[in-house]
Design a protein around this motif. Sequence first.
Motif, PDB file in Angstrom:
ATOM      1  N   SER A  43      13.135 -23.706  33.506  1.00 19.00           N
ATOM      2  CA  SER A  43      13.095 -22.782  34.651  1.00 19.00           C
ATOM      3  C   SER A  43      12.618 -21.406  34.220  1.00 19.00           C
ATOM      4  CB  SER A  43      14.479 -22.674  35.286  1.00 19.00           C
ATOM      5  OG  SER A  43      14.858 -23.903  35.827  1.00 19.00           O
ATOM      6  N   PHE A  44      13.105 -20.952  33.073  1.00 19.59           N
ATOM      7  CA  PHE A  44      12.685 -19.646  32.559  1.00 19.59           C
ATOM      8  C   PHE A  44      11.191 -19.641  32.255  1.00 19.59           C
ATOM      9  CE2 PHE A  44      11.808 -17.152  28.687  1.00 19.59           C
ATOM     10  CZ  PHE A  44      11.958 -15.884  29.221  1.00 19.59           C
ATOM     11  N   VAL A  45      10.723 -20.670  31.563  1.00 17.06           N
ATOM     12  CA  VAL A  45       9.306 -20.737  31.197  1.00 17.06           C
ATOM     13  C   VAL A  45       8.431 -20.907  32.434  1.00 17.06           C
ATOM     14  CG1 VAL A  45       7.581 -22.036  29.889  1.00 17.06           C
ATOM     15  CG2 VAL A  45       9.786 -21.543  28.864  1.00 17.06           C
ATOM     16  N   LEU A  46       8.936 -21.599  33.437  1.00 23.02           N
ATOM     17  CA  LEU A  46       8.197 -21.739  34.687  1.00 23.02           C
ATOM     18  C   LEU A  46       7.921 -20.360  35.286  1.00 23.02           C
ATOM     19  CD1 LEU A  46       7.089 -23.633  36.937  1.00 23.02           C
ATOM     20  CD2 LEU A  46       9.341 -23.450  37.982  1.00 23.02           C
ATOM     21  N   PHE A  91      -0.956 -20.030  29.248  1.00 24.14           N
ATOM     22  CA  PHE A  91       0.112 -20.010  30.252  1.00 24.14           C
ATOM     23  C   PHE A  91       0.009 -21.228  31.179  1.00 24.14           C
ATOM     24  CE2 PHE A  91       0.554 -15.304  29.530  1.00 24.14           C
ATOM     25  CZ  PHE A  91       1.882 -15.341  29.141  1.00 24.14           C
ATOM     26  N   ILE A  92      -1.211 -21.617  31.521  1.00 21.59           N
ATOM     27  CA  ILE A  92      -1.404 -22.792  32.369  1.00 21.59           C
ATOM     28  C   ILE A  92      -0.988 -24.058  31.628  1.00 21.59           C
ATOM     29  CG2 ILE A  92      -3.159 -24.209  33.533  1.00 21.59           C
ATOM     30  CD1 ILE A  92      -2.325 -21.662  35.041  1.00 21.59           C
ATOM     31  N   VAL A  93      -1.295 -24.139  30.339  1.00 19.63           N
ATOM     32  CA  VAL A  93      -0.860 -25.288  29.530  1.00 19.63           C
ATOM     33  C   VAL A  93       0.668 -25.358  29.532  1.00 19.63           C
ATOM     34  CG1 VAL A  93      -0.721 -26.168  27.152  1.00 19.63           C
ATOM     35  CG2 VAL A  93      -2.919 -25.463  28.092  1.00 19.63           C
ATOM     36  N   ALA A  94       1.324 -24.221  29.308  1.00 17.91           N
ATOM     37  CA  ALA A  94       2.792 -24.194  29.331  1.00 17.91           C
ATOM     38  C   ALA A  94       3.313 -24.607  30.698  1.00 17.91           C
ATOM     39  CB  ALA A  94       3.300 -22.796  28.967  1.00 17.91           C
ATOM     40  N   LEU A  95       2.675 -24.127  31.743  1.00 16.98           N
ATOM     41  CA  LEU A  95       3.078 -24.488  33.106  1.00 16.98           C
ATOM     42  C   LEU A  95       2.931 -25.992  33.334  1.00 16.98           C
ATOM     43  CD1 LEU A  95       3.999 -23.145  35.748  1.00 16.98           C
ATOM     44  CD2 LEU A  95       1.603 -22.901  36.368  1.00 16.98           C
ATOM     45  N   VAL A 137       5.120 -22.501  21.541  1.00 17.27           N
ATOM     46  CA  VAL A 137       3.909 -22.096  20.833  1.00 17.27           C
ATOM     47  C   VAL A 137       2.867 -21.559  21.812  1.00 17.27           C
ATOM     48  CG1 VAL A 137       1.943 -23.000  19.519  1.00 17.27           C
ATOM     49  CG2 VAL A 137       4.275 -23.572  18.827  1.00 17.27           C
ATOM     50  N   SER A 138       2.682 -22.227  22.940  1.00 18.21           N
ATOM     51  CA  SER A 138       1.657 -21.764  23.882  1.00 18.21           C
ATOM     52  C   SER A 138       2.029 -20.433  24.520  1.00 18.21           C
ATOM     53  CB  SER A 138       1.336 -22.825  24.930  1.00 18.21           C
ATOM     54  OG  SER A 138       2.464 -23.145  25.682  1.00 18.21           O
ATOM     55  N   VAL A 139       3.287 -20.231  24.881  1.00 17.76           N
ATOM     56  CA  VAL A 139       3.686 -18.962  25.504  1.00 17.76           C
ATOM     57  C   VAL A 139       3.600 -17.805  24.500  1.00 17.76           C
ATOM     58  CG1 VAL A 139       5.653 -17.714  26.483  1.00 17.76           C
ATOM     59  CG2 VAL A 139       5.079 -19.986  27.327  1.00 17.76           C
TER      60      VAL A 139
END
Length: 181
Positions: A43-46, A91-95, A137-139
Amino acid sequence: MSSNEQNPEIISSMPASSSARDPKSSADSGSRETIKSFEGFLSFVLSLSIFGASTFAIIVSEIANPNEISPTARFARETVRSFLGIAWLLFIVALGIVAVSMSLLAYKREHPTAGFEGVREQRWERLGLVASSLIQVSVITAFLFLSLVLVAYTEAVGWVAVALSSTAAAFAIVSLAAQWL
């Protein structure tokens, strides 16, 4: 009192899911806590990824040329735009990883018997660790590229941001290595 008789006060004060009585329920409780923790992380990373993905508007708009702001600018406008594009992509990859992870967790919630035993449980845990590692890693790398963008416009603050992002990356790598080993 003989050894066959049991004191009802002692029995009633013991928790029903004591690990001495039912080690499986203790393990299930640990799995549920891990899943809850992972859901909070997702949720936080979202939220963070949605914020980071908003840089897209900056990428396609006209941005100031760093060389016009400072004659000693480290990066040209095209490089800054590339850094912004890389940060947006990360950020899109993380999403995307968060979305897939949330879908898998929803599936596990709806099908509780579909694989949380033995070897399958370890696979789910490893899958969660892989997702968590890729997300982190991505963020962090996305923030590193945003810090480099900042270097182009306000060099001192940008380098501080690069140092903080690099420190976060080093900490994440050490903690992820400890989890994997």
